[in-house]
Design a protein around this motif. Structure first.
Motif, short mmCIF file in Angstrom:
data_model
loop_
_atom_site.label_atom_id
_atom_site.label_comp_id
_atom_site.label_asym_id
_atom_site.label_seq_id
_atom_site.Cartn_x
_atom_site.Cartn_y
_atom_site.Cartn_z
N ASP A 257 1.00 -1.27 0.02
CA ASP A 257 0.11 -0.14 0.03
C ASP A 257 0.84 1.24 -0.19
O ASP A 257 0.49 2.29 -0.81
CB ASP A 257 -0.86 0.05 1.10
CG ASP A 257 -1.94 -0.92 1.14
OD1 ASP A 257 -2.22 -1.53 0.00
OD2 ASP A 257 -2.61 -1.30 2.14
N TYR A 258 2.09 1.23 0.82
CA TYR A 258 2.92 2.11 0.82
C TYR A 258 3.36 2.50 -0.69
O TYR A 258 3.36 3.54 -1.27
CB TYR A 258 4.11 2.13 1.81
CG TYR A 258 5.26 3.33 1.69
CD1 TYR A 258 4.87 4.26 2.65
CD2 TYR A 258 6.11 2.92 0.62
CE1 TYR A 258 6.09 5.17 2.42
CE2 TYR A 258 7.20 3.99 0.62
CZ TYR A 258 6.96 5.19 1.55
OH TYR A 258 8.07 6.13 1.70
N LEU A 259 3.90 1.42 -1.19
CA LEU A 259 4.49 1.46 -2.71
C LEU A 259 3.36 2.15 -3.57
O LEU A 259 3.82 3.00 -4.57
CB LEU A 259 4.92 0.29 -3.12
CG LEU A 259 6.36 -0.16 -2.08
CD1 LEU A 259 6.55 -1.65 -2.86
CD2 LEU A 259 7.24 0.69 -2.21
N ARG A 260 2.24 1.80 -3.55
CA ARG A 260 1.33 2.16 -4.49
C ARG A 260 0.97 3.51 -4.48
O ARG A 260 0.74 4.13 -5.27
CB ARG A 260 -0.06 1.39 -4.17
CG ARG A 260 -1.16 1.39 -5.18
CD ARG A 260 -2.45 0.73 -4.91
NE ARG A 260 -2.30 -0.77 -4.28
CZ ARG A 260 -2.10 -1.70 -5.43
NH1 ARG A 260 -2.36 -1.12 -6.63
NH2 ARG A 260 -1.74 -2.82 -5.31
N THR A 261 1.07 4.29 -3.16
CA THR A 261 0.94 5.57 -3.24
C THR A 261 2.07 6.50 -3.30
O THR A 261 2.12 7.72 -3.58
CB THR A 261 0.50 6.04 -1.94
OG1 THR A 261 1.27 5.70 -0.91
CG2 THR A 261 -1.07 5.50 -1.58
N HIS A 262 3.43 5.61 -3.60
CA HIS A 262 4.51 6.54 -3.85
C HIS A 262 5.34 6.28 -5.08
O HIS A 262 6.32 6.99 -5.64
CB HIS A 262 5.59 6.12 -2.57
CG HIS A 262 5.04 6.82 -1.22
ND1 HIS A 262 4.18 6.26 -0.75
CD2 HIS A 262 5.74 7.84 -0.92
CE1 HIS A 262 4.21 7.39 0.43
NE2 HIS A 262 5.05 7.94 0.40
N LEU A 263 4.73 5.17 -5.98
CA LEU A 263 5.15 5.13 -7.35
C LEU A 263 4.53 5.82 -8.50
O LEU A 263 4.00 5.03 -9.34
CB LEU A 263 5.31 3.49 -7.55
CG LEU A 263 6.08 2.72 -6.58
CD1 LEU A 263 6.09 1.37 -6.94
CD2 LEU A 263 7.65 2.97 -6.78
#
Length: 268
Positions: A257-263
């Motif tokens: 979920d973190y990656l989804r909002t930062h990529l």
């Protein structure tokens, strides 16, 4: 005399009959004229009942419905940020692959992999070095996950130098890709106290500072999903990992979920 009277009588009957016929004809003609006049004044529906009766109505009918507005951000949210993404690194990459949380990404991970052995060791089922797996296709994003197996190195600066070589090698193989360096996850309080192979949260924070500086120096992006997993003491919660080190599927979902909002867009 009788013959003349009969003639007059017949003549009168013929005249009467002719007069009646004339009156009937006149009556029929007048009825037809009246009917035609009433039909011309009656408003009949048009052949196409949906056709407008005025320019204003025509504009209302022919005007298309207003387009549905959608912002670029909405479209980005709908897109899969992991398309054409490769994860390269240690056992954490291996775990993420096995959990199946990101089916659209490719994973090149191996238990115990380091920034040095990425050039010599291969993934399971392959014979080429892990780093060369990136030659398989063109990626949009490459996420590097290293550091946990290097916590015991005597000189952290050597780790940083070797990591810079990995980033350079990725750029050679993927010149158009956005490269991200990921931070190390915290470990549980128990694992930190055990301090096996110098695995403790103080050392992890030291390495994360190095990684953040490395990313800035090399132009790579820096990702810190571990920041979403720390408790108020800066440790990985006990329920997050059976061994206190490798997050379970629930905490790996936090990672995803973190990656989804930062990529999105260029690395930053």
């Amino acid at each position: 005399m009788k013959l003349h009277k009969l003639s007059y009588t017949l003549l009168a009957l013929v005249s009467a009959f002719a007069l009646c016929l004339l009156l009937i004809t006149i009556s029929v003609v007048r009825q037809r004229q009246t009917l035609a006049s009433s039909q011309s004044e009656t408003s009949y529906p048009k052949a196409n009942s949906s056709a407008p009766d005025s320019e204003e109505e025509s504009a209302l009918v022919s005007a298309p419905p207003p387009p549905v507005e959608s912002s670029t951000a909405d479209l980005e949210d709908l897109a899969d940020p992991f398309l054409d993404t490769a994860f390269v690194g240690n056992s954490f990459v291996f775990d993420l692959k096995n959990y199946g949380l990101i089916p659209s990404a490719d994973f090149y991970g191996r238990v115990g992999l380091t920034v040095r052995t990425v050039f010599t060791e291969s993934v399971v089922g392959s014979t080429i070095p892990v780093i060369d797996e990136l030659n398989a296709k063109q990626y949009k994003t490459v996420i590097l996950v290293f550091g946990e197996n290097e916590l015991g190195w005597v000189y952290p600066e050597i780790f940083k130098e070797e990591y810079a070589k990995v980033i350079g090698a990725v750029r050679e193989r993927q010149p158009g890709a956005d490269i991200y360096v990921q931070s190390l996850f915290p470990v549980s309080a128990a694992a930190s106290a055990k301090n096996e192979y110098n695995t403790n949260n103080t050392r992890i924070q030291e390495y994360n500072h190095l990684l953040e500086a490395l990313a800035a120096e090399t132009g790579a992006g820096y990702l810190d999903p571990g920041s979403e997993m720390r408790d108020r003491d800066g440790c990985l919660p006990d329920e997050a990992a059976a061994d206190g080190i490798h997050p379970n599927i629930q905490y790996c979902q936090i990672w995803v979920d973190y990656l989804r909002t930062h990529l999105k867009g260029d690395p930053s």
